[in-house]
Design a protein around this motif. Structure first.
Motif, PDB file in Angstrom:
ATOM      1  N   TRP A 257     -42.826   2.041 -53.164  1.00  0.00           N
ATOM      2  CA  TRP A 257     -42.420   1.131 -54.543  1.00  0.00           C
ATOM      3  C   TRP A 257     -43.228   1.732 -55.356  1.00  0.00           C
ATOM      4  CZ3 TRP A 257     -45.015  -2.118 -57.889  1.00  0.00           C
ATOM      5  CH2 TRP A 257     -44.177  -2.913 -58.545  1.00  0.00           C
TER       6      TRP A 257
ATOM      7  N   PHE B  93     -41.104   4.487 -56.768  1.00  0.00           N
ATOM      8  CA  PHE B  93     -39.850   3.888 -57.268  1.00  0.00           C
ATOM      9  C   PHE B  93     -40.131   3.539 -58.805  1.00  0.00           C
ATOM     10  CE2 PHE B  93     -38.457  -0.323 -58.452  1.00  0.00           C
ATOM     11  CZ  PHE B  93     -37.226   0.009 -58.610  1.00  0.00           C
TER      12      PHE B  93
ATOM     13  N   HIS C 110     -37.317   7.618 -57.142  1.00  0.00           N
ATOM     14  CA  HIS C 110     -36.719   6.259 -57.794  1.00  0.00           C
ATOM     15  C   HIS C 110     -35.372   6.128 -57.258  1.00  0.00           C
ATOM     16  CE1 HIS C 110     -35.824   3.347 -60.753  1.00  0.00           C
ATOM     17  NE2 HIS C 110     -34.501   4.001 -60.799  1.00  0.00           N
ATOM     18  N   TRP C 111     -34.433   7.036 -56.993  1.00  0.00           N
ATOM     19  CA  TRP C 111     -33.184   6.943 -56.646  1.00  0.00           C
ATOM     20  C   TRP C 111     -33.200   6.794 -55.322  1.00  0.00           C
ATOM     21  CZ3 TRP C 111     -31.548  10.310 -52.919  1.00  0.00           C
ATOM     22  CH2 TRP C 111     -30.178  10.253 -52.392  1.00  0.00           C
TER      23      TRP C 111
ATOM     24  N   ARG D 289     -34.230   2.942 -54.782  1.00  0.00           N
ATOM     25  CA  ARG D 289     -33.329   1.767 -55.138  1.00  0.00           C
ATOM     26  C   ARG D 289     -31.971   1.942 -54.425  1.00  0.00           C
ATOM     27  NH1 ARG D 289     -32.833   0.593 -61.604  1.00  0.00           N
ATOM     28  NH2 ARG D 289     -33.788  -1.364 -61.263  1.00  0.00           N
ATOM     29  N   PHE D 290     -31.465   3.201 -54.089  1.00  0.00           N
ATOM     30  CA  PHE D 290     -30.359   3.426 -53.458  1.00  0.00           C
ATOM     31  C   PHE D 290     -30.157   2.813 -52.179  1.00  0.00           C
ATOM     32  CE2 PHE D 290     -26.325   5.865 -52.131  1.00  0.00           C
ATOM     33  CZ  PHE D 290     -25.528   5.283 -52.981  1.00  0.00           C
TER      34      PHE D 290
ATOM     35  N   PHE E  63     -31.935   0.190 -50.992  1.00  0.00           N
ATOM     36  CA  PHE E  63     -31.545  -1.229 -51.012  1.00  0.00           C
ATOM     37  C   PHE E  63     -30.229  -1.336 -51.739  1.00  0.00           C
ATOM     38  CE2 PHE E  63     -36.394  -1.274 -50.658  1.00  0.00           C
ATOM     39  CZ  PHE E  63     -36.398  -2.422 -49.830  1.00  0.00           C
ATOM     40  N   THR E  64     -29.584  -0.811 -52.453  1.00  0.00           N
ATOM     41  CA  THR E  64     -28.275  -1.084 -52.906  1.00  0.00           C
ATOM     42  C   THR E  64     -27.348  -0.765 -51.726  1.00  0.00           C
ATOM     43  OG1 THR E  64     -28.809   0.192 -54.834  1.00  0.00           O
ATOM     44  CG2 THR E  64     -26.541  -0.221 -54.486  1.00  0.00           C
TER      45      THR E  64
ATOM     46  N   ASP F 171     -28.089  -4.222 -49.307  1.00  0.00           N
ATOM     47  CA  ASP F 171     -27.754  -5.508 -49.900  1.00  0.00           C
ATOM     48  C   ASP F 171     -26.267  -5.472 -50.217  1.00  0.00           C
ATOM     49  OD1 ASP F 171     -30.192  -6.463 -49.338  1.00  0.00           O
ATOM     50  OD2 ASP F 171     -31.115  -5.802 -51.215  1.00  0.00           O
ATOM     51  N   GLY F 172     -26.008  -4.446 -51.179  1.00  0.00           N
ATOM     52  CA  GLY F 172     -24.777  -4.358 -51.873  1.00  0.00           C
ATOM     53  C   GLY F 172     -23.300  -4.171 -50.581  1.00  0.00           C
ATOM     54  N   LEU F 173     -23.865  -3.389 -49.769  1.00  0.00           N
ATOM     55  CA  LEU F 173     -22.583  -3.289 -48.820  1.00  0.00           C
ATOM     56  C   LEU F 173     -23.188  -3.885 -47.352  1.00  0.00           C
ATOM     57  CD1 LEU F 173     -21.845   0.367 -49.525  1.00  0.00           C
ATOM     58  CD2 LEU F 173     -20.554  -1.809 -50.169  1.00  0.00           C
ATOM     59  N   GLN F 174     -24.347  -4.804 -47.337  1.00  0.00           N
ATOM     60  CA  GLN F 174     -24.635  -5.320 -46.143  1.00  0.00           C
ATOM     61  C   GLN F 174     -24.951  -4.292 -44.956  1.00  0.00           C
ATOM     62  OE1 GLN F 174     -22.822  -9.062 -45.468  1.00  0.00           O
ATOM     63  NE2 GLN F 174     -22.436  -9.312 -47.357  1.00  0.00           N
TER      64      GLN F 174
ATOM     65  N   LYS G 126     -27.610  -3.495 -43.579  1.00  0.00           N
ATOM     66  CA  LYS G 126     -29.107  -3.328 -43.094  1.00  0.00           C
ATOM     67  C   LYS G 126     -29.415  -2.849 -41.779  1.00  0.00           C
ATOM     68  CE  LYS G 126     -33.287  -4.938 -44.705  1.00  0.00           C
ATOM     69  NZ  LYS G 126     -33.787  -5.653 -45.850  1.00  0.00           N
TER      70      LYS G 126
ATOM     71  N   LEU H  14     -28.435 -12.933 -47.686  1.00  0.00           N
ATOM     72  CA  LEU H  14     -27.846 -11.869 -46.703  1.00  0.00           C
ATOM     73  C   LEU H  14     -29.167 -11.733 -45.621  1.00  0.00           C
ATOM     74  CD1 LEU H  14     -27.239  -9.392 -49.632  1.00  0.00           C
ATOM     75  CD2 LEU H  14     -25.613 -10.038 -48.098  1.00  0.00           C
TER      76      LEU H  14
ATOM     77  N   TRP I 259     -21.283  -9.615 -54.634  1.00  0.00           N
ATOM     78  CA  TRP I 259     -21.766  -9.551 -55.961  1.00  0.00           C
ATOM     79  C   TRP I 259     -20.564  -9.426 -56.822  1.00  0.00           C
ATOM     80  CZ3 TRP I 259     -18.969  -4.799 -56.268  1.00  0.00           C
ATOM     81  CH2 TRP I 259     -19.119  -4.141 -55.147  1.00  0.00           C
TER      82      TRP I 259
ATOM     83  N   ILE J 218     -25.781  -5.493 -59.628  1.00  0.00           N
ATOM     84  CA  ILE J 218     -25.449  -4.310 -58.674  1.00  0.00           C
ATOM     85  C   ILE J 218     -25.299  -3.050 -59.715  1.00  0.00           C
ATOM     86  CG2 ILE J 218     -23.262  -3.324 -57.465  1.00  0.00           C
ATOM     87  CD1 ILE J 218     -24.912  -4.321 -55.734  1.00  0.00           C
TER      88      ILE J 218
ATOM     89  N   SER K 152     -29.284   4.299 -60.627  1.00  0.00           N
ATOM     90  CA  SER K 152     -30.154   5.119 -60.036  1.00  0.00           C
ATOM     91  C   SER K 152     -29.453   6.470 -59.647  1.00  0.00           C
ATOM     92  CB  SER K 152     -30.629   4.687 -58.448  1.00  0.00           C
ATOM     93  OG  SER K 152     -29.617   4.232 -57.625  1.00  0.00           O
TER      94      SER K 152
END
Lengths: 116, 249, 136
Positions: free
Chosen positions: A11, A14, A72-73, A76-77, A79-80, A83-86, A88, B164, C22, C32, C38
């Motif tokens: 972090w 990041f 940083h990328w 962040r990416f 977590f994208t 969460d964004g595409l589930q 995990k 989620l 989202w 998003i 990033s």
């Protein structure tokens, strides 16, 4: 301390990378990749650039910028994707790809700038 | 103003149907009515089987939170007339299991709340002869904002991460941990940090920020979590660079 | 009656989260998009590195690189990337006051002041970069 995650370390990369990218990159990108190609700004001569990048301070700054922007990328990416595409459940693979990619980019930057 | 408005309630009655369904009611519109008054009208005059929670009608008990038009709000604190022309869609808070109609099961939140020790932790209580723990106005100001939380859970319903990943400790519980961390009388910050600086704790948060937007008491849980991250980060570096000072209090 | 229902055995309903959750709300969409900046950041890092490599390989490689930047498609892509970088910068600075709570003489420095400081810093750094490159 036991059981605490290594997340604070990533972090910190990041957030410092994000701050640096926000402060520096828009102007740098606008100048180098829009203003110069469109002729609003005169392209710096090759000799000048060699002298500029040849200076250790410049190289150190460039290295810091590229390394931190990469991490940083990576962070962040990661977590994208989580969460964004589930995704995990693929956390091992995703973390390896993201932080691995950032590490490779950092290593390449170190090599290029060291041997400049 | 319209005379009446359609209200569509997402109903769940497990003894009749396994899946939730929408039911439509026509209720009169009165200028002074809140959304909750419309629900009470349905319950009293149209359909006594409708289940929902409410208590104080003045925005302090935190029990009447629902999704209205897709947004989590306190139904006692939002005018019916502000949601015209309708139909107004009312659903239970997102992210929590639904027991029946608009009633959620709250066990998960309650467990998470107690786990962050939202009370003043002392290593040793000061003897009574020394009097009360005094606090300056500045010391009160340091945590007062976070003490305004009424546990209404709107922040959880707004948080996509909680939906989620149900293991995420979540906005209100972390903000309440901060409420005690910033209290000059408290000495429990270290214990709370052990619990919160985990992947399911502060590090699961990606600062969507919606929790702070929907909070009816301006607690700013999102800010509380980011401040926690900064704190955890500095502590991490300290413990790495000064391993011998790891447990320094 | 629901035949699956057993008396005194509560059966809770849990909602499934759609893959593209989202899309449900504009604020989630914005989140998003913010996270996707990033990609613009790492693109900029890579391009910057390539530019350094081009400079190090001599005058001709550098001239080729400048010609590459002038191609309409590359230029269009870079403009898109800059929009991403700007979105990153603006969202980053706007959220900063929430994470950065500073106290002075027992009082919290107002969010407006923290915000203004960030934007002034941004302006100063940008001016420095433009000024520096124009002078070369």
């Amino acid at each position: 301390m036991k059981g605490r995650s290594i997340e604070p370390f990533f972090w910190s990369l990041f957030s410092s990378g994000g701050m640096l990218a926000a402060l520096v990159l828009p102007a740098l990108a606008l100048a180098l990749w829009v203003a110069i190609p469109l002729g609003w700004l005169q392209a710096p001569g090759h000799q000048h650039l060699v002298a500029l990048i040849g200076h250790p301070v410049t190289r150190l700054c460039l290295f810091g910028l590229i390394a931190l922007a990469s991490f940083h990328w990576g962070h962040r990416f990661r977590f994208t994707l989580y969460d964004g595409l589930q995704l995990k459940h693929l956390f091992g693979l995703i973390a390896t790809l993201c932080y691995g990619g950032a590490t490779i980019l950092t290593a390449v930057a170190a090599y290029v700038l060291w041997t400049f | 103003m319209a005379d009446s408005v359609a209200i569509e309630v997402r109903r769940y009655r497990p003894e009749e149907k396994s899946e939730p369904y929408w039911q439509r009611y026509e209720v009169p519109v009165r200028e002074e009515w809140m959304i909750l008054d419309a629900l009470n009208y349905i319950k009293d005059n149209l359909d006594g089987s409708l289940s929902y929670r409410w208590a104080c009608r003045m925005g302090v008990c935190g029990s009447c939170g629902m999704m209205v038009g897709g947004e989590p709000i306190l139904t006692c604190a939002s005018y019916l007339a502000d949601h015209l022309p309708g139909p107004i869609r009312i659903e239970p808070l997102r992210g929590f299991p639904v027991v029946r109609d608009l009633v959620n099961n709250l066990d998960d939140f309650m467990d998470k709340l107690t786990a962050v020790k939202p009370w003043i932790v002392r290593e040793q209580e000061q003897p009574l002869s020394e009097g009360e723990y005094l606090q300056t106005p500045e010391e009160l100001d340091a945590y007062k904002q976070y003490s305004m939380c009424i546990n209404c859970m709107l922040c959880y319903a707004a948080c996509p991460i909680y939906e989620l990943e149900p293991a995420f400790i979540g906005p209100a519980a972390i903000a309440l941990a901060q409420r005690y961390n910033f209290d000059s009388r408290d000495q429990g910050a270290e214990e709370r940090m052990d619990h919160l600086s985990r992947d399911e704790g502060i590090w699961a948060c990606t600062f969507v920020g919606e929790c702070s937007v929907v909070c009816p008491k301006d607690v700013d849980p999102a800010g509380a979590i980011q401040r926690y991250k900064v704190k955890a980060m500095t502590q991490w570096y300290k413990s790495m660079l000064l391993p011998w000072g790891e447990r320094k209090r | 009656m629901n035949p699956e229902y057993r008396l005194y055995h509560p059966k809770w309903h849990r909602r499934k989260v759609p893959i593209f959750w989202w899309l449900r709300k504009w604020s989630y969409m914005k989140f998003i998009l913010r996270e996707l900046t990033s990609l613009a950041v790492v693109y900029a890092a890579v391009l910057l590195l390539l530019q350094v490599v081009a400079v190090s390989r001599g005058e001709e490689a550098y001239a080729n690189f400048l010609a590459f930047l002038e191609r309409p498609r590359v230029l269009a892509a870079n403009i898109l990337i800059i929009l991403g970088l700007l979105f990153h910068a603006v969202t980053w600075f706007n959220l900063a006051p929430q994470a950065l709570v500073l106290r002075l003489l027992g009082r919290r420095i107002p969010d407006r002041v923290v915000l203004l400081a960030h934007y002034l810093g941004w302006l100063a750094v940008s001016a420095l970069i433009f000024g520096g490159l124009a002078r070369l």
